[in-house]
Design a protein around this motif. Structure first.
Motif, short mmCIF file in Angstrom:
data_model
loop_
_atom_site.label_atom_id
_atom_site.label_comp_id
_atom_site.label_asym_id
_atom_site.label_seq_id
_atom_site.Cartn_x
_atom_site.Cartn_y
_atom_site.Cartn_z
N VAL A 130 0.85 -1.20 0.00
CA VAL A 130 0.00 0.00 0.00
C VAL A 130 0.88 1.25 0.00
CG1 VAL A 130 -1.63 1.35 1.40
CG2 VAL A 130 -2.03 -1.08 1.01
N LEU A 131 1.94 1.25 0.80
CA LEU A 131 2.88 2.38 0.81
C LEU A 131 3.58 2.53 -0.54
CD1 LEU A 131 4.42 2.02 4.38
CD2 LEU A 131 2.75 3.72 3.59
N LEU A 132 3.94 1.41 -1.16
CA LEU A 132 4.55 1.44 -2.49
C LEU A 132 3.58 2.02 -3.52
CD1 LEU A 132 7.32 0.59 -3.60
CD2 LEU A 132 6.31 -1.60 -4.22
N THR A 133 2.31 1.70 -3.37
CA THR A 133 1.28 2.26 -4.24
C THR A 133 1.16 3.76 -4.01
OG1 THR A 133 0.13 0.15 -4.25
CG2 THR A 133 -1.13 2.08 -4.94
N ALA A 134 1.30 4.21 -2.76
CA ALA A 134 1.27 5.64 -2.47
C ALA A 134 2.44 6.36 -3.15
CB ALA A 134 1.30 5.88 -0.96
N VAL A 135 3.60 5.71 -3.18
CA VAL A 135 4.75 6.27 -3.89
C VAL A 135 4.43 6.37 -5.39
CG1 VAL A 135 7.16 5.86 -4.55
CG2 VAL A 135 6.43 5.51 -2.18
N HIS A 136 3.81 5.33 -5.92
CA HIS A 136 3.39 5.32 -7.33
C HIS A 136 2.47 6.52 -7.61
CE1 HIS A 136 2.20 3.10 -11.11
NE2 HIS A 136 1.20 3.96 -10.98
N VAL A 137 1.50 6.75 -6.73
CA VAL A 137 0.57 7.87 -6.89
C VAL A 137 1.33 9.20 -6.83
CG1 VAL A 137 -1.39 9.08 -5.82
CG2 VAL A 137 -1.44 6.59 -6.09
N LEU A 138 2.27 9.31 -5.91
CA LEU A 138 3.10 10.52 -5.80
C LEU A 138 3.84 10.77 -7.12
CD1 LEU A 138 4.41 12.72 -3.83
CD2 LEU A 138 6.28 11.07 -3.68
N PHE A 139 4.42 9.71 -7.67
CA PHE A 139 5.14 9.84 -8.95
C PHE A 139 4.18 10.20 -10.08
CE2 PHE A 139 8.87 6.80 -7.73
CZ PHE A 139 9.29 7.71 -6.76
N SER A 140 2.97 9.65 -10.04
CA SER A 140 1.97 9.98 -11.07
C SER A 140 1.61 11.47 -11.02
CB SER A 140 0.69 9.16 -10.87
OG SER A 140 0.95 7.80 -11.00
N ARG A 141 1.45 11.98 -9.83
CA ARG A 141 1.16 13.41 -9.67
C ARG A 141 2.32 14.26 -10.16
NH1 ARG A 141 -1.84 13.13 -3.81
NH2 ARG A 141 -3.78 12.25 -4.62
N ALA A 142 3.53 13.81 -9.91
CA ALA A 142 4.71 14.55 -10.38
C ALA A 142 4.77 14.55 -11.90
CB ALA A 142 5.98 13.94 -9.79
N VAL A 143 4.40 13.44 -12.52
CA VAL A 143 4.37 13.39 -13.99
C VAL A 143 3.40 14.45 -14.51
CG1 VAL A 143 3.64 12.00 -15.98
CG2 VAL A 143 5.11 10.99 -14.23
N ARG A 144 2.22 14.55 -13.89
CA ARG A 144 1.25 15.56 -14.31
C ARG A 144 1.77 16.98 -14.07
NH1 ARG A 144 -2.40 11.80 -12.19
NH2 ARG A 144 -2.68 12.94 -10.26
N ALA A 145 2.44 17.20 -12.93
CA ALA A 145 2.98 18.53 -12.63
C ALA A 145 4.08 18.91 -13.64
CB ALA A 145 3.54 18.56 -11.21
#
Length: 181
Positions: A130-145
């Motif tokens: 779940v924490l690894l998935t949260a990192v994935h989401v963080l990276f996804s948001r960074a891609v959008r930014a």
């Protein structure tokens, strides 16, 4: 068209996305064929495909922050920045997202069918995933930014974030192999 346009243009992105969808369909077909042809070995194949998906997902999670480090140094809207945007978006959409989904689906199937959700190690592993998935989401948001030329974090921040997936992976592997509790 020039070779650069073939690599960076929308037609190339559509072809890559189509390949990812076809690959996902082939994967599902192979899993179905294995289930029909070798039902006694099905769990072994599920485990193998789970590990393959995890490796693919981890490769993306380890590579993406490296792209962010270099992208942070590129001038917004420069040719170099635009190239990083394409690389980040394709890595996320074509490798990381499908690999994460396959990892979760097969992992939950194994947790339910093989381990019947028993064992403290399994709960610990799921927590780390779940924490690894949260990192994935963080990276996804960074891609959008980055794609919007929004505010950027420093290369130093991304160097530190590069270590997070590694630490979580180490914890997950130890829990799976050692099963300490």
């Amino acid at each position: 068209m020039r070779p650069k346009e073939l690599q960076a243009g929308k037609p190339a992105g559509r072809r890559s996305a189509l390949r990812a969808v076809v690959a996902l369909g082939v994967f599902i077909a192979i899993l179905g064929a294995v289930y029909l042809a070798r039902p006694d070995d099905f769990i072994l194949y599920v485990k193998a495909f789970h590990v393959i998906a995890v490796i693919s997902w981890m490769a993306g999670l380890l590579y993406m922050p490296r792209l962010f480090i270099y992208h942070s140094d590129a001038e917004p809207s420069s040719a170099q920045s635009e190239t990083f945007k394409i690389m980040e978006q394709r890595l996320l959409r074509i490798i990381m997202n499908p690999a994460m989904m396959i990892t979760w689906v097969l992992g939950l199937y194994l947790a339910w069918d093989v381990y019947q959700l028993r064992g403290g190690w399994l709960h610990g592993k799921i927590t780390l995933v779940v924490l690894l998935t949260a990192v994935h989401v963080l990276f996804s948001r960074a891609v959008r930014a980055f794609a919007a030329d929004g505010p950027r974090r420093s290369p130093r921040y991304w160097r530190m974030m590069n270590e997070l997936p590694t630490l979580l992976m180490i914890g997950i592997v130890i829990l799976v192999i050692v099963k300490p509790f």
